[in-house]
Design a protein around this motif. Structure first.
Motif, PDB file in Angstrom:
ATOM      1  N   GLN A  89       0.831  -1.087   0.057  1.00 55.07           N
ATOM      2  CA  GLN A  89      -0.109  -0.083  -0.215  1.00 55.07           C
ATOM      3  C   GLN A  89       0.889   1.368  -0.059  1.00 55.07           C
ATOM      4  O   GLN A  89       2.027   1.207   0.458  1.00 55.07           O
ATOM      5  CB  GLN A  89      -1.020  -0.006   1.072  1.00 55.07           C
ATOM      6  N   GLU A  90       0.202   2.284  -0.550  1.00 53.44           N
ATOM      7  CA  GLU A  90       0.900   3.503  -0.400  1.00 53.44           C
ATOM      8  C   GLU A  90       0.994   4.139   1.209  1.00 53.44           C
ATOM      9  O   GLU A  90      -0.043   3.840   1.935  1.00 53.44           O
ATOM     10  CB  GLU A  90      -0.016   4.673  -1.318  1.00 53.44           C
ATOM     11  N   GLU A 108      -2.068   5.654   2.499  1.00 55.02           N
ATOM     12  CA  GLU A 108      -3.228   4.820   2.650  1.00 55.02           C
ATOM     13  C   GLU A 108      -2.835   4.269   3.733  1.00 55.02           C
ATOM     14  O   GLU A 108      -3.974   3.949   4.717  1.00 55.02           O
ATOM     15  CB  GLU A 108      -3.365   4.014   1.358  1.00 55.02           C
ATOM     16  N   GLU A 163      -3.328   6.474   6.893  1.00 55.93           N
ATOM     17  CA  GLU A 163      -5.144   6.759   6.965  1.00 55.93           C
ATOM     18  C   GLU A 163      -5.922   5.481   7.679  1.00 55.93           C
ATOM     19  O   GLU A 163      -6.783   5.893   8.602  1.00 55.93           O
ATOM     20  CB  GLU A 163      -5.472   6.915   5.605  1.00 55.93           C
ATOM     21  N   GLN A 164      -5.316   4.347   7.264  1.00 55.36           N
ATOM     22  CA  GLN A 164      -5.967   3.137   7.664  1.00 55.36           C
ATOM     23  C   GLN A 164      -5.730   2.884   9.378  1.00 55.36           C
ATOM     24  O   GLN A 164      -6.625   2.696  10.084  1.00 55.36           O
ATOM     25  CB  GLN A 164      -5.631   1.884   7.078  1.00 55.36           C
TER      26      GLN A 164
END
Length: 84
Positions: free
Chosen positions: A63-64, A67, A70-71
């Motif tokens: 994942q970036e 991202e 944020e998660q």
């Protein structure tokens, strides 16, 4: 070459056979890779590593960074809301 070998019912039989054989070879390679991956996870487990944690890290690395952050923020917010 025989016309029936190359073109049957408007289908280029040789081309179709080639495509099917390539897909079959790739599926065999995928099976072999799956076995290799399972072996590496077994090796990790024998070395005392937690395989679930390793799988999570691999997922995160795909994942970036934004991202992932944020998660993680969202999970932490939910944990606080539930008192976990």
């Amino acid at each position: 070459m025989n016309e029936t070998t190359n073109n049957v019912g408007g289908i280029a039989a040789d081309r179709l056979r080639s495509i099917i054989e390539r897909v079959e070879r790739l599926e065999d390679e995928r099976k072999a890779l799956g076995a290799d991956i399972r072996y590496v996870f077994t090796e990790a487990k024998c070395a005392g590593f937690d395989v679930k944690a390793i799988k999570q890290i691999i997922k995160l690395r795909k994942q970036e960074p934004a991202e992932v952050e944020e998660q993680e923020t969202l999970v932490e917010t939910y944990r606080r809301a539930l008192g976990v």
